[in-house]
Design an enzyme around this catalytic site. Structure first.
Site, PDB file in Angstrom:
ATOM      1  N   ASP A  83      38.614  86.218   7.491  1.00  0.00           N
ATOM      2  CA  ASP A  83      37.209  86.564   7.669  1.00  0.00           C
ATOM      3  C   ASP A  83      36.445  86.047   6.449  1.00  0.00           C
ATOM      4  O   ASP A  83      37.011  85.931   5.354  1.00  0.00           O
ATOM      5  CB  ASP A  83      37.070  88.087   7.787  1.00  0.00           C
ATOM      6  CG  ASP A  83      35.638  88.528   7.811  1.00  0.00           C
ATOM      7  OD1 ASP A  83      34.893  88.104   8.706  1.00  0.00           O
ATOM      8  OD2 ASP A  83      35.247  89.298   6.913  1.00  0.00           O
ATOM      9  N   TYR A 115      32.606  86.795   5.448  1.00  0.00           N
ATOM     10  CA  TYR A 115      31.712  87.749   4.787  1.00  0.00           C
ATOM     11  C   TYR A 115      32.430  89.074   4.526  1.00  0.00           C
ATOM     12  O   TYR A 115      32.881  89.744   5.444  1.00  0.00           O
ATOM     13  CB  TYR A 115      30.473  88.012   5.642  1.00  0.00           C
ATOM     14  CG  TYR A 115      29.603  86.800   5.877  1.00  0.00           C
ATOM     15  CD1 TYR A 115      28.706  86.358   4.916  1.00  0.00           C
ATOM     16  CD2 TYR A 115      29.681  86.092   7.066  1.00  0.00           C
ATOM     17  CE1 TYR A 115      27.898  85.242   5.123  1.00  0.00           C
ATOM     18  CE2 TYR A 115      28.883  84.977   7.297  1.00  0.00           C
ATOM     19  CZ  TYR A 115      27.999  84.562   6.317  1.00  0.00           C
ATOM     20  OH  TYR A 115      27.208  83.461   6.548  1.00  0.00           O
ATOM     21  N   ASN A 168      31.807  85.201  12.107  1.00  0.00           N
ATOM     22  CA  ASN A 168      30.701  85.459  13.022  1.00  0.00           C
ATOM     23  C   ASN A 168      29.539  84.496  12.780  1.00  0.00           C
ATOM     24  O   ASN A 168      28.656  84.361  13.621  1.00  0.00           O
ATOM     25  CB  ASN A 168      30.186  86.894  12.842  1.00  0.00           C
ATOM     26  CG  ASN A 168      30.944  87.902  13.704  1.00  0.00           C
ATOM     27  OD1 ASN A 168      31.581  87.548  14.680  1.00  0.00           O
ATOM     28  ND2 ASN A 168      30.869  89.167  13.328  1.00  0.00           N
ATOM     29  N   ARG A 205      23.231  94.815   4.941  1.00  0.00           N
ATOM     30  CA  ARG A 205      24.557  94.484   5.461  1.00  0.00           C
ATOM     31  C   ARG A 205      24.926  95.383   6.644  1.00  0.00           C
ATOM     32  O   ARG A 205      25.469  94.912   7.662  1.00  0.00           O
ATOM     33  CB  ARG A 205      25.595  94.616   4.346  1.00  0.00           C
ATOM     34  CG  ARG A 205      27.050  94.429   4.774  1.00  0.00           C
ATOM     35  CD  ARG A 205      27.330  93.057   5.313  1.00  0.00           C
ATOM     36  NE  ARG A 205      28.768  92.856   5.536  1.00  0.00           N
ATOM     37  CZ  ARG A 205      29.267  91.892   6.280  1.00  0.00           C
ATOM     38  NH1 ARG A 205      28.482  91.029   6.903  1.00  0.00           N
ATOM     39  NH2 ARG A 205      30.579  91.776   6.424  1.00  0.00           N
TER      40      ARG A 205
END
Length: 223
Positions: free
Chosen positions: A7, A9, A118, A40
């Site tokens: 991943d 972030y 994402n 966030r």
């Protein structure tokens, strides 16, 4: 062959890095920390909502809308130029200190390591280049082609097809519990990078392994 999907972030890239830019604008470190944290939270919430609604907008749109919410909630007004500066700073976030060394080690060992994000591929590429990580990765797999977001099961299958690997041979490395749970549901093996003191989601499921530092990963994976 083992394949690692990192991943971006919150795992390789420290999203809290935006706080410094915001603090310079506001002259108020606690307020900048509050807005950064809320930004966030809403960024992820908006991506979840859009996936459930099947009403896709790119992650960059979720990010902009989340910023607008966080500023409004804190009753802070910034100019359009300042907002654009913050959004551009999101492409220059720092890597976590343990990320570069770990990816270099994996590369020297011949272990396949991909970014799995994402975010849109072009933005992720710019971000990882600016952070000095891109050369140590075998590629970037974005959910953007599917027009949905993690933890939609389709995105994990998309990764397997793109990276030409099997679920049983693939590890998700993530600092985000929702991502870990999504990968487990898809039959992957999982490693949670515990970047904060927050506990793992109490879903009666657990990651296969947990680490507090990426440098511990090779030993935990038996590489």
């Amino acid at each position: 062959m083992t394949t690692l999907a990192f991943d971006v972030y919150g795992t390789l890239i420290d999203t809290r890095g935006i706080q410094m830019t915001l603090a310079d604008m506001l002259g108020d470190d606690p307020l900048a920390a509050q807005i950064t944290r809320r930004w966030r939270e809403k960024q992820l919430e908006y991506s979840f909502r859009r996936a459930l609604m099947a009403h896709y907008q790119p992650f960059s749109v979720c990010t902009r809308q989340a910023l607008n919410f966080a500023l409004s909630e804190a009753t802070v007004t910034l100019s359009d130029d300042q907002c654009d500066q913050l959004l551009m700073a999101y492409r220059h976030l720092p890597a976590f200190p343990d990320a570069v060394g770990l990816l270099q080690q994996l590369s020297s060992m011949g272990v396949r390591a991909f970014a799995f994000t994402n975010g849109e591929a072009a933005i992720a590429s710019e971000l990882l280049t600016n952070a000095g990580l891109i050369d140590e990765l075998d590629g970037i797999v974005s959910v953007d082609l599917l027009r949905t977001f993690k933890p939609d099961p389709r995105v994990y299958q998309h990764f397997l097809e793109t990276a030409d690997t099997l679920a049983a041979d693939t590890w998700l490395i993530s600092g985000n519990p929702f991502d870990i749970l999504g990968a487990r549901h898809a039959g992957w093996r999982t490693a949670w990078v515990r970047r904060t003191e927050a506990p793992f989601d109490p879903w009666d499921e657990a990651p296969d392994i947990s680490v507090t530092c990426l440098s511990d990963l090779p030993g935990k994976l038996g590489l």
